[in-house]
Design a protein around this motif. Structure first.
Motif, PDB file in Angstrom:
ATOM      1  N   TYR A 333      22.474  41.287   8.620  1.00  0.00           N
ATOM      2  CA  TYR A 333      22.679  41.554  10.050  1.00  0.00           C
ATOM      3  C   TYR A 333      21.464  41.150  10.860  1.00  0.00           C
ATOM      4  CZ  TYR A 333      22.730  44.348  14.361  1.00  0.00           C
ATOM      5  OH  TYR A 333      22.648  44.760  15.674  1.00  0.00           O
ATOM      6  N   ARG A 334      21.699  40.365  11.899  1.00  0.00           N
ATOM      7  CA  ARG A 334      20.676  40.012  12.869  1.00  0.00           C
ATOM      8  C   ARG A 334      21.312  39.947  14.249  1.00  0.00           C
ATOM      9  NH1 ARG A 334      17.561  41.574  10.032  1.00  0.00           N
ATOM     10  NH2 ARG A 334      15.631  40.681   9.188  1.00  0.00           N
ATOM     11  N   GLN A 335      20.622  40.494  15.235  1.00  0.00           N
ATOM     12  CA  GLN A 335      21.106  40.461  16.617  1.00  0.00           C
ATOM     13  C   GLN A 335      19.885  40.432  17.527  1.00  0.00           C
ATOM     14  OE1 GLN A 335      24.055  43.448  17.400  1.00  0.00           O
ATOM     15  NE2 GLN A 335      24.595  42.650  19.411  1.00  0.00           N
ATOM     16  N   GLU A 336      19.236  39.297  17.554  1.00  0.00           N
ATOM     17  CA  GLU A 336      17.959  39.202  18.251  1.00  0.00           C
ATOM     18  C   GLU A 336      18.111  39.203  19.769  1.00  0.00           C
ATOM     19  OE1 GLU A 336      15.494  36.147  16.674  1.00  0.00           O
ATOM     20  OE2 GLU A 336      15.636  36.887  14.615  1.00  0.00           O
ATOM     21  N   MET A 337      19.239  38.730  20.256  1.00  0.00           N
ATOM     22  CA  MET A 337      19.478  38.711  21.699  1.00  0.00           C
ATOM     23  C   MET A 337      19.962  40.075  22.167  1.00  0.00           C
ATOM     24  SD  MET A 337      19.381  37.047  24.496  1.00  0.00           S
ATOM     25  CE  MET A 337      20.129  36.792  26.104  1.00  0.00           C
ATOM     26  N   TYR A 338      19.295  40.626  23.165  1.00  0.00           N
ATOM     27  CA  TYR A 338      19.704  41.909  23.736  1.00  0.00           C
ATOM     28  C   TYR A 338      19.751  41.773  25.246  1.00  0.00           C
ATOM     29  CZ  TYR A 338      19.381  46.727  25.418  1.00  0.00           C
ATOM     30  OH  TYR A 338      19.604  47.903  26.086  1.00  0.00           O
ATOM     31  N   VAL A 339      20.860  42.185  25.839  1.00  0.00           N
ATOM     32  CA  VAL A 339      21.000  42.131  27.288  1.00  0.00           C
ATOM     33  C   VAL A 339      21.433  43.503  27.790  1.00  0.00           C
ATOM     34  CG1 VAL A 339      21.671  39.699  27.187  1.00  0.00           C
ATOM     35  CG2 VAL A 339      23.455  41.458  27.323  1.00  0.00           C
ATOM     36  N   THR A 340      21.191  43.740  29.070  1.00  0.00           N
ATOM     37  CA  THR A 340      21.745  44.928  29.713  1.00  0.00           C
ATOM     38  C   THR A 340      22.497  44.486  30.966  1.00  0.00           C
ATOM     39  OG1 THR A 340      19.725  45.276  31.010  1.00  0.00           O
ATOM     40  CG2 THR A 340      19.877  46.430  28.923  1.00  0.00           C
ATOM     41  N   CYS A 341      23.623  45.118  31.191  1.00  0.00           N
ATOM     42  CA  CYS A 341      24.365  44.867  32.423  1.00  0.00           C
ATOM     43  C   CYS A 341      24.841  46.222  32.930  1.00  0.00           C
ATOM     44  CB  CYS A 341      25.533  43.914  32.194  1.00  0.00           C
ATOM     45  SG  CYS A 341      26.153  43.181  33.739  1.00  0.00           S
ATOM     46  N   LEU A 342      24.185  46.690  33.948  1.00  0.00           N
ATOM     47  CA  LEU A 342      24.360  48.062  34.410  1.00  0.00           C
ATOM     48  C   LEU A 342      25.101  48.089  35.734  1.00  0.00           C
ATOM     49  CD1 LEU A 342      23.425  50.974  33.663  1.00  0.00           C
ATOM     50  CD2 LEU A 342      21.363  50.527  35.009  1.00  0.00           C
ATOM     51  N   ASP A 343      26.226  48.797  35.768  1.00  0.00           N
ATOM     52  CA  ASP A 343      27.008  48.935  36.996  1.00  0.00           C
ATOM     53  C   ASP A 343      26.295  49.903  37.930  1.00  0.00           C
ATOM     54  OD1 ASP A 343      28.961  49.130  38.951  1.00  0.00           O
ATOM     55  OD2 ASP A 343      30.606  49.199  37.519  1.00  0.00           O
ATOM     56  N   LEU A 344      26.124  49.487  39.171  1.00  0.00           N
ATOM     57  CA  LEU A 344      25.432  50.318  40.160  1.00  0.00           C
ATOM     58  C   LEU A 344      26.333  50.625  41.353  1.00  0.00           C
ATOM     59  CD1 LEU A 344      21.938  48.553  39.989  1.00  0.00           C
ATOM     60  CD2 LEU A 344      22.658  50.658  38.848  1.00  0.00           C
ATOM     61  N   GLY A 345      27.608  50.895  41.049  1.00  0.00           N
ATOM     62  CA  GLY A 345      28.541  51.338  42.069  1.00  0.00           C
ATOM     63  C   GLY A 345      28.743  50.332  43.182  1.00  0.00           C
ATOM     64  N   ALA A 346      28.865  50.836  44.405  1.00  0.00           N
ATOM     65  CA  ALA A 346      29.132  49.964  45.553  1.00  0.00           C
ATOM     66  C   ALA A 346      27.958  49.038  45.854  1.00  0.00           C
ATOM     67  CB  ALA A 346      29.450  50.822  46.782  1.00  0.00           C
ATOM     68  N   TRP A 347      26.774  49.344  45.331  1.00  0.00           N
ATOM     69  CA  TRP A 347      25.604  48.484  45.558  1.00  0.00           C
ATOM     70  C   TRP A 347      25.758  47.157  44.819  1.00  0.00           C
ATOM     71  CZ3 TRP A 347      21.669  46.152  42.784  1.00  0.00           C
ATOM     72  CH2 TRP A 347      20.519  45.769  43.497  1.00  0.00           C
ATOM     73  N   GLY A 348      26.410  47.203  43.659  1.00  0.00           N
ATOM     74  CA  GLY A 348      26.570  46.008  42.836  1.00  0.00           C
ATOM     75  C   GLY A 348      26.287  46.318  41.387  1.00  0.00           C
ATOM     76  N   ALA A 349      25.408  45.543  40.775  1.00  0.00           N
ATOM     77  CA  ALA A 349      25.038  45.742  39.379  1.00  0.00           C
ATOM     78  C   ALA A 349      23.707  45.047  39.140  1.00  0.00           C
ATOM     79  CB  ALA A 349      26.115  45.188  38.445  1.00  0.00           C
ATOM     80  N   VAL A 350      23.190  45.201  37.916  1.00  0.00           N
ATOM     81  CA  VAL A 350      21.966  44.494  37.534  1.00  0.00           C
ATOM     82  C   VAL A 350      22.130  43.994  36.111  1.00  0.00           C
ATOM     83  CG1 VAL A 350      20.843  46.659  36.814  1.00  0.00           C
ATOM     84  CG2 VAL A 350      19.449  44.635  37.319  1.00  0.00           C
ATOM     85  N   TYR A 351      21.682  42.763  35.888  1.00  0.00           N
ATOM     86  CA  TYR A 351      21.774  42.150  34.567  1.00  0.00           C
ATOM     87  C   TYR A 351      20.373  41.728  34.140  1.00  0.00           C
ATOM     88  CZ  TYR A 351      22.543  38.470  31.076  1.00  0.00           C
ATOM     89  OH  TYR A 351      22.493  37.685  29.944  1.00  0.00           O
ATOM     90  N   SER A 352      19.990  42.117  32.917  1.00  0.00           N
ATOM     91  CA  SER A 352      18.674  41.734  32.414  1.00  0.00           C
ATOM     92  C   SER A 352      18.805  41.198  31.000  1.00  0.00           C
ATOM     93  CB  SER A 352      17.707  42.927  32.442  1.00  0.00           C
ATOM     94  OG  SER A 352      18.081  43.902  31.478  1.00  0.00           O
ATOM     95  N   GLU A 353      17.795  40.486  30.568  1.00  0.00           N
ATOM     96  CA  GLU A 353      17.771  39.895  29.235  1.00  0.00           C
ATOM     97  C   GLU A 353      16.504  40.293  28.507  1.00  0.00           C
ATOM     98  OE1 GLU A 353      20.404  35.858  30.221  1.00  0.00           O
ATOM     99  OE2 GLU A 353      18.262  35.677  29.713  1.00  0.00           O
ATOM    100  N   GLY A 354      16.639  40.458  27.191  1.00  0.00           N
ATOM    101  CA  GLY A 354      15.494  40.775  26.345  1.00  0.00           C
ATOM    102  C   GLY A 354      15.222  42.266  26.264  1.00  0.00           C
ATOM    103  N   TRP A 355      14.484  42.647  25.213  1.00  0.00           N
ATOM    104  CA  TRP A 355      14.108  44.050  25.061  1.00  0.00           C
ATOM    105  C   TRP A 355      13.119  44.487  26.134  1.00  0.00           C
ATOM    106  CZ3 TRP A 355      16.562  47.357  21.899  1.00  0.00           C
ATOM    107  CH2 TRP A 355      17.376  46.813  20.890  1.00  0.00           C
ATOM    108  N   ASP A 356      12.498  43.513  26.811  1.00  0.00           N
ATOM    109  CA  ASP A 356      11.604  43.852  27.918  1.00  0.00           C
ATOM    110  C   ASP A 356      12.330  43.820  29.264  1.00  0.00           C
ATOM    111  OD1 ASP A 356      12.008  41.136  27.845  1.00  0.00           O
ATOM    112  OD2 ASP A 356       9.914  40.586  28.199  1.00  0.00           O
ATOM    113  N   GLN A 357      13.671  43.707  29.251  1.00  0.00           N
ATOM    114  CA  GLN A 357      14.533  43.807  30.442  1.00  0.00           C
ATOM    115  C   GLN A 357      14.062  42.958  31.611  1.00  0.00           C
ATOM    116  OE1 GLN A 357      13.637  47.516  29.640  1.00  0.00           O
ATOM    117  NE2 GLN A 357      15.250  47.602  28.106  1.00  0.00           N
TER     118      GLN A 357
END
Length: 399
Positions: A333-357
Motif C-alpha cells: 500500500y502506498r498513497q503519497e498524494m494527499y488532498v483536502t477539499c473542504l466545503d465551506l457552505g455558502a462561502w464556497g469551499a477550499v482545496y489544498s494539496e499535500g500534507w502541508d495543505q
C-alpha cells in the motif's frame, strides 16, 4: 475446497476490497468465494451527511455485487475468532451463525464516542451514521415549530475538525431556510485548540477563518465541553450556551471489533498493519479503512479516517487478501498524494494539496470540485463487470 475471503463492512473500504479481490480472482481465472457481511447492501455516502436530504445519500450495491460475483450476507459481525478462522455473526432475523474464512478483511469503520462528556449521549446530535444524521435533519426542520428563543436559534457544534467545520458552515444557510431569512441565528464552534483549524497549515487556516467570519460562524477556542443537557452546553470555564441543538463531532474511534484481535492498536483503536495491510501478528487478517493504522509513505504519514484513504486502502486490502490465497505477489500500500477539499457552505469551499495543505482553489472554483468529488468520484462504479474491475485495480489512477 474453495478459498473463502470474508469482508466485514460495506462502506468505502469494504466495497472496494470486495471488488478488488474479485478482480484479481477473475484476472487469474481462479474460483474464490468473496463474501461481504454488513447490515445493508448499500454504500452510505458518509462524507455528505452534513448536507440536507441525507436519506438520499446512499447507493445500492447488490447490482454491482451481482455482476462481479461478490456474495452478500445481511447481518452484523459480533465476534472474531482468529484461532478457528471464523466470525460469529447475527443475521437480520436475529439468528447467530458462524462463518469460516481463509482470509478476513476487517472494514467495519468507525463511530463518534459521545460517552466522553456527561450528557452528550442523551442530549447531543451527531451526523456520524445515516440514522443519526436523519434524526438531526428532522430536528432542525422541527425547530420552525418551536417558539422563538435564543436557545432555538442557537446551534453549538462541538469540535472544529473537518466534519465540524463542514457542518457549522452549512448551518447559517440551512437555518435561514428553516427559520426564515430574518431569523437571528447563532452558530458556535467549540474547539479545544488555540485557533480555528489550528492543526492545519496557516494558509488553510486563514481560509477557514475568513469563511467563518463572512458567514457569521463563531469560534470559541481553548474551550472544552464540561457537559451537555436539554438546555444547552456548559463549558469547563463555567460558560453556559443555551441551545436546543448541540452537535457532537469529536472522539472518533475505530469499530470495537478491533479490540477482539490480539494486536497493537493506536489511540483511536485502529489496528497496526504492515505494508500489505495485514494485521501485525495475523497474516490471514487484513485491516482497512477506518480500522487500519497504515503508513501511506516513507515520510511518517499515516492514512486518516477519510473516504479518500478508505477507497484506496480497500482496493489494496482486497487485492492483497486475494493475492495471498492465489499465491501471487501482493502490492504494498502506498498513497503519497494527499488532498483536502473542504466545503465551506455558502462561502464556497477550499482545496489544498499535500500534507502541508498548500491551498490551490477557493470559493466557487473549489466548490465545483467539491461537488464533483462527493457526487461523482466517490460513488460506486456502474454495475458493469469490466468497468468495475478496471476501477478496482489498486494501481489505477485515482484523484
Amino acid at each position: 475446497m474453495r478459498k473463502q475471503i470474508l469482508i466485514v463492512g460495506a462502506g468505502f473500504a469494504g466495497m472496494w476490497a470486495a471488488l478488488s479481490a474479485a478482480r484479481l480472482a477473475d484476472k487469474h481465472q481462479q474460483a474464490v468465494d468473496i463474501t461481504v457481511i454488513a447490515p445493508q447492501p448499500e454504500l452510505r455516502v458518509r462524507p455528505r451527511f452534513y448536507e440536507s436530504h441525507v436519506q438520499t445519500l446512499v447507493s445500492p450495491l447488490m447490482p454491482l455485487f451481482d455482476v462481479t460475483g461478490v456474495n452478500f450476507l445481511r447481518g452484523t459481525v459480533e465476534q472474531i475468532l482468529p484461532a478457528s478462522k471464523e466470525v460469529s455473526w447475527k443475521n437480520e432475523n436475529g439468528e447467530v451463525r458462524l462463518r469460516r474464512y481463509d482470509r478476513l478483511v476487517l472494514a467495519s469503520g468507525s463511530h463518534v464516542n459521545r460517552d466522553i462528556v456527561a450528557g452528550a449521549a442523551e442530549h447531543a446530535f451527531d451526523l456520524d451514521q445515516l440514522e443519526s444524521a436523519t434524526v438531526l435533519e428532522q430536528h432542525l426542520k422541527d425547530l420552525a415549530g418551536q417558539p422563538e428563543s435564543e436557545a432555538r436559534n442557537t446551534v453549538v457544534v462541538c469540535g472544529g475538525g473537518f466534519t465540524g467545520i463542514e457542518m457549522a458552515l452549512e448551518l447559517p444557510g440551512r437555518l435561514r431556510e428553516i427559520l426564515g431569512q430574518d431569523a437571528k441565528t447563532r452558530v458556535v464552534v467549540v474547539e479545544r485548540g488555540a485557533q480555528p483549524g489550528g492543526r492545519w497549515s496557516k494558509e488553510l487556516r486563514d481560509v477557514i477563518i475568513e469563511a467563518s467570519a463572512d458567514l457569521g460562524v463563531e469560534w470559541l477556542v481553548n474551550a472544552d465541553v464540561e457537559s451537555v443537557d436539554a438546555s444547552g452546553v456548559t463549558l469547563k470555564d463555567g460558560q453556559v450556551i443555551a441551545s436546543q441543538t448541540v452537535i457532537w463531532t469529536v472522539g472518533v474511534q475505530a469499530n470495537g471489533l478491533t479490540a477482539q484481535i490480539d494486536a497493537p492498536r493506536d489511540r483511536q483503536g485502529r489496528l497496526h498493519v504492515n505494508g500489505n495491510l495485514q494485521v501485525l501478528g495475523h497474516d490471514d487478517i487484513y485491516a482497512t479503512g477506518d480500522v487500519a493504522y497504515a503508513a501511506t509513505d516513507d515520510k511518517g504519514n499515516h492514512a486518516l479516517m477519510t473516504c479518500q484513504h478508505a477507497i484506496l486502502l480497500g482496493k489494496f486490502a482486497g487485492n492483497n487478501a486475494a493475492a495471498s490465497v492465489l499465491d501471487v505477489a501482493p502490492l504494498p500500500y502506498r498513497q503519497e498524494m494527499y488532498v483536502t477539499c473542504l466545503d465551506l457552505g455558502a462561502w464556497g469551499a477550499v482545496y489544498s494539496e499535500g500534507w502541508d495543505q498548500q491551498v490551490k482553489l477557493t470559493r466557487e472554483e473549489a466548490k465545483k470540485l467539491k461537488v464533483s468529488i462527493v457526487s461523482e468520484l466517490i460513488y460506486p462504479p456502474k454495475a458493469d463487470r469490466a468497468v468495475a474491475f478496471e476501477i478496482a485495480d489498486p494501481l489505477a489512477p485515482f484523484v
